[in-house]
Design a protein around this motif. Structure first.
Motif: not given
Length: 552
Positions: A155-160, A284-285
């Protein structure tokens, strides 16, 4: 990285922020944000530079082709390379290659020695680097965090990506306006060097042996075979293509809605994209709570339903201010669906074939986006924009029915570590890995009342044999004694059969145990290995002409 660093505390409550507690993931994530920003800056600068260097609309349109075509050409080969070559070394090569290309383009632009065709060529070279880099970059995450934390890391990769999408074009536009596209290219090169430095500091632990080394073409076939015989994987691929095909209408026709339907400027289009990005970051959150309420299958269904509404609103709503919250919700749904697909794929695949399966997933996704964009664009030109969007909404609604034949299966609790329980067979003399073909036979004694249940269990085991390298597999009973059952599988070479030993996981071992529990003999099932006779390398060798004459 020592294995101990990847062990989460048993009572730890994982959240979206848990991956950041792993130092290397945090460093690589920050480097990826910077690199993604540089990539988006490069995209804006490249398109703008070509626009100023030529009056040809075709050359400008070819910038998208130069960016995306390498993914179609190299996605699967890159996945095979990522599974065959040390991933750290491959990342270092791709980051270094892209840095050199970006620096060369920047220097040539600043000295005024670049043409529109030159920009296209350099863009294509960067696309090659991205195509080779993408599968290995996706799979590296599984080595940086433990399995329970992986969904949050993905998910954090998508956020980046969404942070970069929001920042990169704006920063690139400012630099172009006040300085030159060349400086944007140079900054992109610097961003690659930053990622290179972080990856270089990664002390990757040695990988366990997985049998005789695979060749490139064999690795490609193994990846496609694994997908073919893995229902959980091809279910995700079907759902991914259907979603990407429908969702492409929003990405492809949004600018047309803004310009032709609402008669607004490019600023409104930029604002729409910003709302999409903000929605993705918000999504993401929310993923932590969504994980408690919805499984991956339900998240994809909900996201598809949101995109039904998105396309309906783009077709029918005429007030741009109503579309801003629609884009925000669409951004949440986009991140929720894409992380569900990506996480499901990576959690269902053992390490030995991970990059290959991820590359196939990426190829299917890109195919859905590309074919969908062409389809909905053609429909908008030949019918109308509203008709295209309404048909797309219908497609998204119908695609939800795929959840019935292709449900996304939970990967919770799967143990995909190598089982390592097959003993090496006793052999006389030496066997070359290229010798073959090989036939393996396993003999069972099964009571008559258990034959039907045994057949069902054996069918699952047969699929595993085919998935892991067998060309043929099956179960036969003795016509003189129906309780005597023989399972067989046929493998091309001795080396490929040795690789099967390492590919069999602990999860597969459970299925094998279900089959063996029906065996009623006094001794364990007898396993025998047969090599082609006379033993010869499993390759075609042309006979000398004299020999062929003698055989006539």
């Amino acid at each position: 990285m020592p294995t101990s660093t990847l062990l989460a505390a048993p009572d730890a409550k994982n959240t979206l922020w848990t991956p950041f507690t792993y130092t290397l993931f945090r460093a690589i994530w920050l480097a990826s944000v910077v690199s993604n920003i540089g990539t988006w800056m490069q995209t804006v600068a490249g398109v703008w530079l070509v626009t100023t260097l030529t009056t040809s609309a075709l050359l400008v349109a070819l910038m998208q082709t130069a960016t995306s075509m390498p993914a179609f050409l190299l996605s699967m080969p890159a996945g095979a390379m990522a599974d065959l070559i040390d991933r750290r070394k491959l990342l270092l090569f791709t980051q270094g290659f892209m840095a050199v290309v970006a620096f060369l383009l920047g220097v040539l632009t600043l000295v005024g020695e670049v043409s529109a065709l030159g920009v296209l060529a350099f863009t294509f070279l960067l696309g090659l680097g991205v195509a080779v880099n993408a599968p290995v970059w996706q799979t590296v995450t599984t080595e940086l965090v433990p399995r329970p934390v992986l969904p949050f890391a993905i998910t954090l990769n998508g956020v980046s990506n969404n942070i970069a999408r929001a920042i990169g074009p704006a920063v690139g536009g400012v630099i172009i306006a006040y300085y030159s596209s060349g400086w944007v290219f140079l900054l992109n090169g610097v961003s690659f060097l930053g990622t290179f430095a972080v990856v270089y500091s990664w002390k990757r632990s040695e990988e366990a042996t997985t049998g005789p080394a695979e060749n490139f073409t064999g690795a490609l076939r193994a990846g496609m075979r694994y997908v073919r015989y893995s229902p959980a994987i091809y279910a995700v691929l079907f759902r991914t293509f259907a979603f990407a095909f429908g969702a492409s209408a929003m990405w492809g026709l949004l600018s047309v809605v803004i310009a032709r339907k609402l008669h607004l400027s490019s600023g409104a289009y930029g604002s729409m994209l910003s709302w999409l990005g903000a929605g993705a970051i918000t999504g993401a959150l929310l993923m932590g709570r969504a994980g408690k309420w919805l499984n991956f299958n339900q998240r994809v269904l909900l996201g598809s339903l949101v995109y039904v509404g998105t396309n309906l609103c783009l077709a029918l709503v005429t007030n741009v201010y109503w579309l801003y919250p629609v884009m925000f919700v669409s951004g949440i749904a986009w991140l929720m669906v894409m992380t569900s697909f990506s996480t499901t794929i990576q959690l269902h695949v053992p390490k030995w074939v991970q990059a290959r399966v991820v590359s196939i997933y990426m190829l299917v996704f890109q195919a859905g986006i590309s074919l969908g964009s062409i389809t909905w664009g053609e429909l908008a030109d030949h019918a109308s924009l509203e008709v295209a969007l309404l048909v797309t909404a219908g497609w998204m609604l119908a695609s939800m029915l795929l959840a019935l034949p292709f449900p996304m299966r939970s990967a919770e609790g799967l143990d995909l570590a190598p089982a390592g329980h097959w003993p090496d067979p006793e052999v006389q003399g030496s066997i070359d890995p290229d010798d073959g073909p090989v036939v393996v036979m396993i003999e069972y004694t099964v009571a008559v009342p258990d034959l039907a249940a045994f057949r069902q269990a054996a069918a699952r085991l047969t699929r595993l044999r085919l998935r892991d390298g067998s060309l043929r597999a099956g179960v036969y009973s003795d016509v003189a004694d129906v309780t005597r059952i023989t399972e067989f599988f046929y493998v091309a070479t001795w080396g490929e059969h040795q690789r099967q030993h390492y590919r069999f996981t602990r999860e597969d071992q459970v299925i094998e145990a279900q089959v063996r529990q029906f065996h009623t003999g006094q001794i364990p099932p007898r396993v025998t290995h047969f090599l082609s006779f006379p033993k010869t390398p499993n390759i075609e060798v042309a006979l000398p002409f004299e020999t062929m004459e003698g055989q006539q």
